[in-house]
Design a protein around this motif. Sequence first.
Motif, mmCIF file in Angstrom:
data_model
loop_
_atom_site.group_PDB
_atom_site.id
_atom_site.type_symbol
_atom_site.label_atom_id
_atom_site.label_comp_id
_atom_site.label_asym_id
_atom_site.label_seq_id
_atom_site.Cartn_x
_atom_site.Cartn_y
_atom_site.Cartn_z
ATOM 1 N N LEU A 85 0.835 -1.198 0.000
ATOM 2 C CA LEU A 85 0.000 0.000 0.000
ATOM 3 C C LEU A 85 0.872 1.252 0.000
ATOM 4 O O LEU A 85 1.646 1.461 0.936
ATOM 5 C CB LEU A 85 -0.911 0.011 1.241
ATOM 6 N N PRO A 86 0.758 2.103 -1.018
ATOM 7 C CA PRO A 86 1.538 3.348 -1.022
ATOM 8 C C PRO A 86 0.919 4.412 -0.125
ATOM 9 O O PRO A 86 1.570 5.402 0.189
ATOM 10 C CB PRO A 86 1.497 3.776 -2.490
ATOM 11 N N MET A 87 -0.321 4.200 0.259
ATOM 12 C CA MET A 87 -1.039 5.187 1.067
ATOM 13 C C MET A 87 -1.083 4.750 2.538
ATOM 14 O O MET A 87 -0.954 3.569 2.863
ATOM 15 C CB MET A 87 -2.462 5.397 0.540
ATOM 16 N N SER A 88 -1.263 5.729 3.422
ATOM 17 C CA SER A 88 -1.341 5.446 4.847
ATOM 18 C C SER A 88 -2.738 4.974 5.225
ATOM 19 O O SER A 88 -3.696 5.125 4.457
ATOM 20 C CB SER A 88 -0.993 6.709 5.647
ATOM 21 N N PHE A 122 -9.155 -3.993 9.100
ATOM 22 C CA PHE A 122 -8.018 -4.790 8.632
ATOM 23 C C PHE A 122 -7.767 -5.964 9.579
ATOM 24 O O PHE A 122 -7.498 -7.086 9.138
ATOM 25 C CB PHE A 122 -6.767 -3.913 8.531
ATOM 26 N N THR A 123 -7.860 -5.688 10.876
ATOM 27 C CA THR A 123 -7.637 -6.746 11.869
ATOM 28 C C THR A 123 -8.667 -7.858 11.719
ATOM 29 O O THR A 123 -8.338 -9.050 11.764
ATOM 30 C CB THR A 123 -7.691 -6.165 13.285
ATOM 31 N N ARG A 124 -9.932 -7.482 11.530
ATOM 32 C CA ARG A 124 -10.984 -8.492 11.387
ATOM 33 C C ARG A 124 -10.768 -9.334 10.147
ATOM 34 O O ARG A 124 -10.909 -10.572 10.188
ATOM 35 C CB ARG A 124 -12.355 -7.809 11.328
ATOM 36 N N LEU A 125 -10.431 -8.705 9.029
ATOM 37 C CA LEU A 125 -10.181 -9.465 7.811
ATOM 38 C C LEU A 125 -9.000 -10.410 7.989
ATOM 39 O O LEU A 125 -8.992 -11.521 7.439
ATOM 40 C CB LEU A 125 -9.928 -8.512 6.640
ATOM 41 N N GLN A 126 -8.011 -9.990 8.748
ATOM 42 C CA GLN A 126 -6.864 -10.861 9.013
ATOM 43 C C GLN A 126 -7.262 -12.015 9.916
ATOM 44 O O GLN A 126 -6.893 -13.171 9.670
ATOM 45 C CB GLN A 126 -5.725 -10.057 9.640
ATOM 46 N N VAL A 152 -1.567 -9.112 7.055
ATOM 47 C CA VAL A 152 -1.067 -7.744 7.032
ATOM 48 C C VAL A 152 0.253 -7.652 7.770
ATOM 49 O O VAL A 152 0.363 -8.100 8.919
ATOM 50 C CB VAL A 152 -2.081 -6.771 7.663
ATOM 51 N N HIS A 153 1.250 -7.083 7.117
ATOM 52 C CA HIS A 153 2.548 -6.808 7.737
ATOM 53 C C HIS A 153 2.926 -5.387 7.346
ATOM 54 O O HIS A 153 3.450 -5.152 6.260
ATOM 55 C CB HIS A 153 3.610 -7.802 7.274
ATOM 56 N N GLY A 154 2.640 -4.434 8.234
ATOM 57 C CA GLY A 154 2.880 -3.038 7.916
ATOM 58 C C GLY A 154 1.983 -2.618 6.764
ATOM 59 O O GLY A 154 0.761 -2.724 6.832
#
Length: 252
Positions: free
Chosen positions: A188-191, A210-214, A221-223
């Motif tokens: 992801l180039p965006m924050s 993001f946490t739920r999808l993981q 997700v890693h950073g």
Amino acid sequence: MATPTLDLITLRKGCASCSLQQLCLPAGINLRELQELEAIVKRKRPVEVGERLFRQGDRLDAVFVARDGAFKTVLVNEDGDEQVIGFHLPGELVGLDALGTGVHRCEAVALTRANVCEVPFDELSNVAAHVPGLQRQLMRVIGQSVGRDQDHREMLVRRQANERIALFLHGLSERLRTIGEPSETIRLPMSREDIARFLGLALETVSRGFTRLQEDGVISVHGRKVQILDVAELDRLAHGSEPPGDRARVRA
């Protein structure tokens, strides 16, 4: 000092995965027409993070395409707050927002260090007027931009935050596929803050999404690196369809 034009070899190599390849090299183009197109494509200096290609209220002088790097387009209110309205990957035209009025309604901000090609709009229009196929290709690229705007509107009407995030990641994956990049591993180039502003969500809500999808095994997700683990489930969430089990119970 005048900005140098791209030579033909550099043009072909630099635009190999770029929407400008279709603009510059339409089917049936002859050498003279190719040289006309080559002559108007200019290489700008590298653009640094946070630098703007244009600002709200600027006149439409050129359209841009990132040879590498990424940009966001934002609306800025009187207090200086940004509303993110789009993200632009390598090979995607930036600056089409001004086609209707001739004046930019937003600002284009570099998310990463980037190299961009600048195409003066008046010169592009003049060449397109007598190069067969160029106007059709330009309309195709404009249509793709309109499609992304429609996708954004669809995201904003989704009630569930994880569905908005899924649709965002799904769309990003498809766009990466289009430009020949890996589509299941996304850097992801965006924050997260930019994503929140784009999706109309609070930053904390995006982080939880993001946490739920993981946790559900859809992504890892890693950073800023997102690995899509379950393509089918991400597609289902993105398009708002029911889980297979629920559909089975309905049929029963």
